[in-house]
Design an enzyme around this catalytic site. Sequence first.
Site, PDB file in Angstrom:
ATOM      1  N   CYS A   2       0.843  -1.175   0.000  1.00  0.00           N
ATOM      2  CA  CYS A   2       0.000   0.000   0.000  1.00  0.00           C
ATOM      3  C   CYS A   2       0.879   1.226   0.000  1.00  0.00           C
ATOM      4  O   CYS A   2       1.581   1.504   0.972  1.00  0.00           O
ATOM      5  CB  CYS A   2      -0.932   0.012   1.202  1.00  0.00           C
ATOM      6  SG  CYS A   2      -2.040   1.435   1.191  1.00  0.00           S
ATOM      7  N   GLU A 103      -4.305   0.659  -5.127  1.00  0.00           N
ATOM      8  CA  GLU A 103      -3.341  -0.374  -5.514  1.00  0.00           C
ATOM      9  C   GLU A 103      -3.206  -0.294  -7.035  1.00  0.00           C
ATOM     10  O   GLU A 103      -4.143   0.100  -7.730  1.00  0.00           O
ATOM     11  CB  GLU A 103      -3.824  -1.780  -5.122  1.00  0.00           C
ATOM     12  CG  GLU A 103      -3.950  -2.018  -3.613  1.00  0.00           C
ATOM     13  CD  GLU A 103      -2.611  -2.158  -2.891  1.00  0.00           C
ATOM     14  OE1 GLU A 103      -1.563  -2.166  -3.561  1.00  0.00           O
ATOM     15  OE2 GLU A 103      -2.628  -2.237  -1.648  1.00  0.00           O
TER      16      GLU A 103
END
Length: 233
Positions: A2, A103
Site C-alpha cells: 500500500c 493499488e
Amino acid sequence: MCGRFTLATPLDVLIEVFKIQEVDGAIQARCNIAPTQEIYALRDCSPRRLEPLRWGLIPPWAKGPEVGSRMINARCETVAEKPSYRRAFRGQRCLILADGFYEWKKEGRERLPYLFRRKDRRPFAFAGIWESWIPRDSKGSGGMQQADPVLSASLLTTEANALVEPVHPRMPVILQEEKSWEAWLRGPASLELLQELCRPLPSEGWLSHRVDKKVNKAGYEDPSCMDALEGEV
DNA sequence: CCAGACGTTGTT
DNA sequence: GTCTGG
DNA sequence: CCAGACGTTGTT
DNA sequence: GTCTGG
C-alpha cells in the site's frame, strides 16, 4: 502493498467514529496521500489523540530521515523479527486513519490505479507502528537549539483478499471495528492476538473501481482522484 | 573482530 | 541500536 | 506506490 | 537499472 491512500472524511465524522478526544494540528481532506507526507494517527487509547506523523518509519539509529522513505510498509509475517520494526511492533502500535486505498495493476508497460473503499464510505484504520527519531545536531546549529523528535510510521501489509487479489497480491492490514482498534492500541498484547488482527479483511461491504492515471503522480490531490473511470463500477 | 545492513514489491 | 556476514 | 533523476567544478 | 523524493 500500500503506497497511496485517502482520508477525505470530515473531521467531525472522524471524531465520532473513532471516539477522538484531542486533535493535534489542522487536518485537511486528502485524496492522494503519498509516502513521506503527513498521515493522521492515533497512538494511544486514552486519551485518543489524533496527530500528524510522517509516513515512512525512521528507525532511531538512522542518520537522516530519508531512511524512512523505504520503510512505508511492514510485512505482518515478519514485522515481529525485523530489526527496524520489532521494537515498534512490541510497544508502539498506532492506528492510521483512512477511508480508501490505492493499488496498482501492471498491464504490460502501464500501471493502472484502482481505489478500494467501503460501500458505506465509513473511515477505517490501517494497523501501524511508529517510531521517534531525534535529528543529530545539524552543522550550523552550534547546539543553540535542539531539534524536535520526528514521529513517523509504517503500515502493516498482509495477503490480498478476494477483492484486491485481481489487482495486487498484497493489501494493508485493515481494522474497521472499535474492538480491534482497542486491541491494537492497548498496551502489551500477545503475538497470537496481534496475528489474528493481521488477517486479510474479508471483502464483504467493500467496492473497488479503476481511477485515472493522474493519481500516479504524488502531489496530485484533486478530489477527482477518487472518481470511477467511465465504464467502471 | 569489524563492516555494513537495517525494507517491500514483484520479476524473465 | 543490533544483527549478519566475512 | 509512481515519477524522475542519475554529475562535477566553480560561479553572475 | 537503481535510487531518491514526494
